[in-house]
Design a protein around this motif. Structure first.
Motif, PDB file in Angstrom:
ATOM      1  N   ASP A 263      -0.802 -40.780   8.623  1.00  0.00           N
ATOM      2  CA  ASP A 263      -0.697 -42.191   8.113  1.00  0.00           C
ATOM      3  C   ASP A 263      -1.610 -42.993   8.515  1.00  0.00           C
ATOM      4  O   ASP A 263      -1.420 -44.114   9.608  1.00  0.00           O
ATOM      5  N   GLU A 265      -3.290 -45.715   7.359  1.00  0.00           N
ATOM      6  CA  GLU A 265      -2.850 -47.283   7.339  1.00  0.00           C
ATOM      7  C   GLU A 265      -2.076 -48.142   8.361  1.00  0.00           C
ATOM      8  O   GLU A 265      -1.873 -48.914   8.406  1.00  0.00           O
ATOM      9  N   ALA A 266      -1.255 -47.071   8.851  1.00  0.00           N
ATOM     10  CA  ALA A 266      -0.333 -47.607   9.948  1.00  0.00           C
ATOM     11  C   ALA A 266      -0.926 -48.077  11.036  1.00  0.00           C
ATOM     12  O   ALA A 266      -1.788 -47.271  11.641  1.00  0.00           O
ATOM     13  N   ASP A 285       3.218 -38.606  11.041  1.00  0.00           N
ATOM     14  CA  ASP A 285       4.502 -37.993  11.065  1.00  0.00           C
ATOM     15  C   ASP A 285       4.432 -36.541  11.468  1.00  0.00           C
ATOM     16  O   ASP A 285       3.652 -35.843  10.964  1.00  0.00           O
ATOM     17  N   ARG A 295       8.005 -40.022  13.996  1.00  0.00           N
ATOM     18  CA  ARG A 295       6.627 -40.929  13.970  1.00  0.00           C
ATOM     19  C   ARG A 295       6.167 -40.827  15.288  1.00  0.00           C
ATOM     20  O   ARG A 295       6.624 -41.446  16.179  1.00  0.00           O
ATOM     21  N   ALA A 309      -4.826 -38.279   3.502  1.00  0.00           N
ATOM     22  CA  ALA A 309      -3.407 -38.335   3.997  1.00  0.00           C
ATOM     23  C   ALA A 309      -2.391 -37.627   2.964  1.00  0.00           C
ATOM     24  O   ALA A 309      -1.062 -37.509   3.621  1.00  0.00           O
ATOM     25  N   ARG A 352       4.315 -34.394  -0.135  1.00  0.00           N
ATOM     26  CA  ARG A 352       4.680 -35.564  -0.866  1.00  0.00           C
ATOM     27  C   ARG A 352       5.160 -35.202  -2.254  1.00  0.00           C
ATOM     28  O   ARG A 352       5.863 -35.732  -3.002  1.00  0.00           O
TER      29      ARG A 352
END
Length: 655
Positions: A263, A265-266, A285, A295, A309, A352
């Motif tokens: 992730d 962007e986190a 994750d 996480r 991602a 996903r």
């Protein structure tokens, strides 16, 4: 015969009155002195200090008696007790026995010189009053510990926690090199030492400093050092300006492997304790084998280009868990990873979207009658997809890496799973070539574990789709045990229990990889949990249950007679009653457990009365007699045992 000046006599050192160090003024003094050993030095010392008196000081571990300075020309000069003094049991008499007082005096002089507020104390750590010297700088929130006595790591850690109770920083100085100086060097990037040398009637203190990049120790006089709010600074440490040190975090391998989804962007905390040169941090994750998703921060090589991602990845090397002492949180460290295909990613919970099963044309296979315990087995050539076989022929002569072989084996087994196909290990090895062809039994086990890793309860074990001749692989029990499948202990590959379990596992594989997939139950253990009772105890319980049922069928409560009992059962009940009554007599009636136990004892005695051959059953039994008639020997023994344990626990708590 005369001895050279400056060389102490070994025989004279055995005299308990001969000491090399003393204190000046009175027995409680902390002003140390070493008597010069040479005659000319002693004469000069006496002229310089004509009014000094010398004492076997209490802060030296001495008796507190006054000492005399003995002047000799044929042997070394020394202190000695007066002939009328009581016997002194001072343990240490040598030059180093007053080192703690010389250090204490030197630190006090520095505090005065640099106008710093602080205190200096000595400590007895079990081997005498000179175990350690502490300098406390309250305004700076700092302490310095000069450690003179021996100390191991656990003792150091406990002492460090105690010293840090009321300060922010603790600086340690040791007199010798060892594991603790190396530990502090690795933790802080530098370490401090001290040593003392005799000069006339003094012991001069030296402070040494060593940095992580400079292996040699640089020594300076204590009087040349400075005491500031930053602690004790030597000329060397001030010159090099030791930078803030960040030791490597502690790393622990993660067994079973790790899958993860990035992730990017986190945001990663700017002050993360796991930031390091040549590494990049990214949030992800993470799902370790056998655990739930969490996480976490991931530490990747700095030159790694972050992959998309939307995919799920598996660590190809041994992932490690990073922790820092005193820091919150943790991170996962890895150097390489590969992307999982859609079918591999689906069971992880990180994908996903769930994949569609690939369309494959069924390959006809001859119908052959198989034994009831074996699944239908197709010829080897029918098990290899045509397209895959063509690719294999095109790449003939190309050796696969281990990771490539794992992925290809996984693809082949999943491709044949919807039709219940099994595959010979020899056919798989022939198809994939190296590294399967030259594998030992142990390597084969490790290879299959990686094929099935990570494994969850909702994911089938692909290794059951491999066979050797008409049976399961001989190494399958070892593979299942390493994968963490429950109930595999002591089973062999030809065990009926394992064959039945493998057949159920193949049915689960058919359902999961079918098009469309079908829901399946969680994986069951290979064998049911073992009974907690022995076979003999289980037979006794079963017999008691049968007797109770017969009793209920033949008699009502008023006319019933207790079930037949054996002499052994009655003996065991009597012994259990005696044990409980002895514990009740010891405790008395002041405890709830003592009040509840007598009722159980009375019921057990009634059972004994009714269970004895020839005994009469009352026509109108009381409630307690009815309970005794219903009871069994096994039930009473269990209840009496429980009461005995309760009473023993009460006794242990209050006695």
């Amino acid at each position: 015969m005369t001895m050279p000046l400056g060389v102490p006599l070994r025989g004279s050192m055995l005299d308990h009155r001969l000491v090399q160090t003393a204190v000046i003024g009175h027995k409680n003094s902390d002003h140390p002195v070493i008597l010069p050993m040479d005659v000319w030095e002693l004469d000069r010392w006496r002229k310089a200090h004509p009014n000094y008196t010398y004492w076997c000081g209490l802060q030296l571990g001495g008796c507190g008696s006054e000492l005399s300075d003995r002047r000799y020309t044929t042997k070394v000069c020394h202190f000695a007790h007066h002939p009328t003094a009581p016997a002194c049991h001072r343990k240490h008499n040598g030059e180093s026995s007053a080192d703690h007082l010389f250090i204490k005096r030197g630190l006090r002089n520095l505090l005065i010189k640099y106008e710093q507020r602080g205190s200096v104390k000595t400590h007895d750590l079990g081997s005498g009053p000179g175990g350690a010297v502490d300098l406390h700088l309250p305004a700076a929130g700092r302490k310095l510990r000069f450690q003179l006595s021996r100390l191991d790591y656990r003792g150091w850690r406990a002492a460090n926690l105690t010293l840090a109770d009321d300060v922010d920083e603790v600086d340690w100085l040791f007199s010798t090199d060892g594991p603790l100086t190396e530990e502090l060097l690795a933790r802080n990037g530098y370490s401090l030492r001290f040593r003392l040398e005799t000069v006339g009637g003094e012991r001069r203190v030296y402070i040494g400093a060593q940095t992580y990049d400079e292996p040699s120790v640089r020594w300076d006089f204590l009087e040349d050092c400075r005491i500031t709010q930053a602690g004790l600074l030597t000329p060397f440490t001030e010159a090099v300006r030791i930078p803030a040190w960040r030791p490597e975090p502690f790393a622990f391998p993660i067994d079973g492997g790790v899958v993860f989804a990035l992730d990017p962007e986190a945001p990663v905390p700017n002050d993360s304790p796991f930031a390091a040169e040549g590494r990049r941090l990214v949030m992800a994750d993470v799902k370790p084998f056998g655990s739930s998703i969490v996480r976490a921060v991931m530490s990747l090589p700095g030159d790694t280009e972050l992959p998309p991602a939307k995919y799920v990845y598996r660590a190809t090397d041994r992932a490690r868990l990073l922790v820092r002492e005193g820091a919150d949180g943790w991170a996962v460290h890895l150097d390489g990873f590969v992307r999982l295909d859609a079918h591999e990613a689906a069971p992880t919970g990180l994908a996903r979207t769930l994949p569609e099963a690939p369309e494959t044309k069924p390959v006809p296979a001859p119908r052959t009658k198989q034994p009831d315990h074996q699944p239908p087995i197709a010829p080897v050539k029918a098990q290899l997809p045509a397209a895959a076989d063509q690719r294999h022929q095109a790449k003939k002569g190309v050796t696969l890496t281990r990771d490539q072989a794992i992925v290809r084996a996984r693809e082949l087994l999943r491709g044949g799973a919807p039709r219940g196909r099994t595959l010979l290990w020899s056919a798989l090895a022939s198809y994939l070539g190296e590294p399967l062809v030259s594998m030992s039994e142990r390597d084969r086990i490790d290879f299959l574990v990686e094929v099935d890793s990570p494994l969850w309860d909702t994911k089938p074990v692909l290794s059951v789709l491999l066979r050797e001749d008409v049976g399961l692989l001989p190494c399958l029990p070892a593979v299942l045990e390493k994968l963490g499948v429950r109930g595999t202990g002591g089973l062999s590959a030809d065990s009926p229990t394992l064959r039945a379990w493998a057949a159920r596992e193949r049915e689960r594989a058919i359902a999961i990889y079918a098009k469309p997939p079908r829901a399946v139950e969680r994986r069951l253990p290979v064998t049911n949990p073992a009974r907690t009772l022995t076979k003999k105890q289980q037979r006794e319980v079963d017999a008691s249950i049968r007797r109770i049922q017969q009793h209920k069928n033949k008699h009502d409560l008023t006319g019933a007679k207790t079930q037949a009992s054996t002499a052994e059962e009655r003996r065991k009940v009597r012994e259990a009653i005696d044990r409980v009554e002895r514990k009740i007599s010891v405790l008395g009636n002041g405890f709830p457990a003592s009040k509840r136990a007598p009722r159980t004892v009375r019921r057990a005695r009634l059972w004994l009365k009714f269970a004895t051959p020839g005994s009469a059953i009352p026509s109108n039994p009381s409630k307690l007699e009815q309970q005794a008639l219903r009871a069994s020997a096994a039930g009473l023994l269990a209840e009496l045992g429980e009461k005995a344990r309760e009473l023993a626990a009460v006794k242990a708590k209050f006695w």
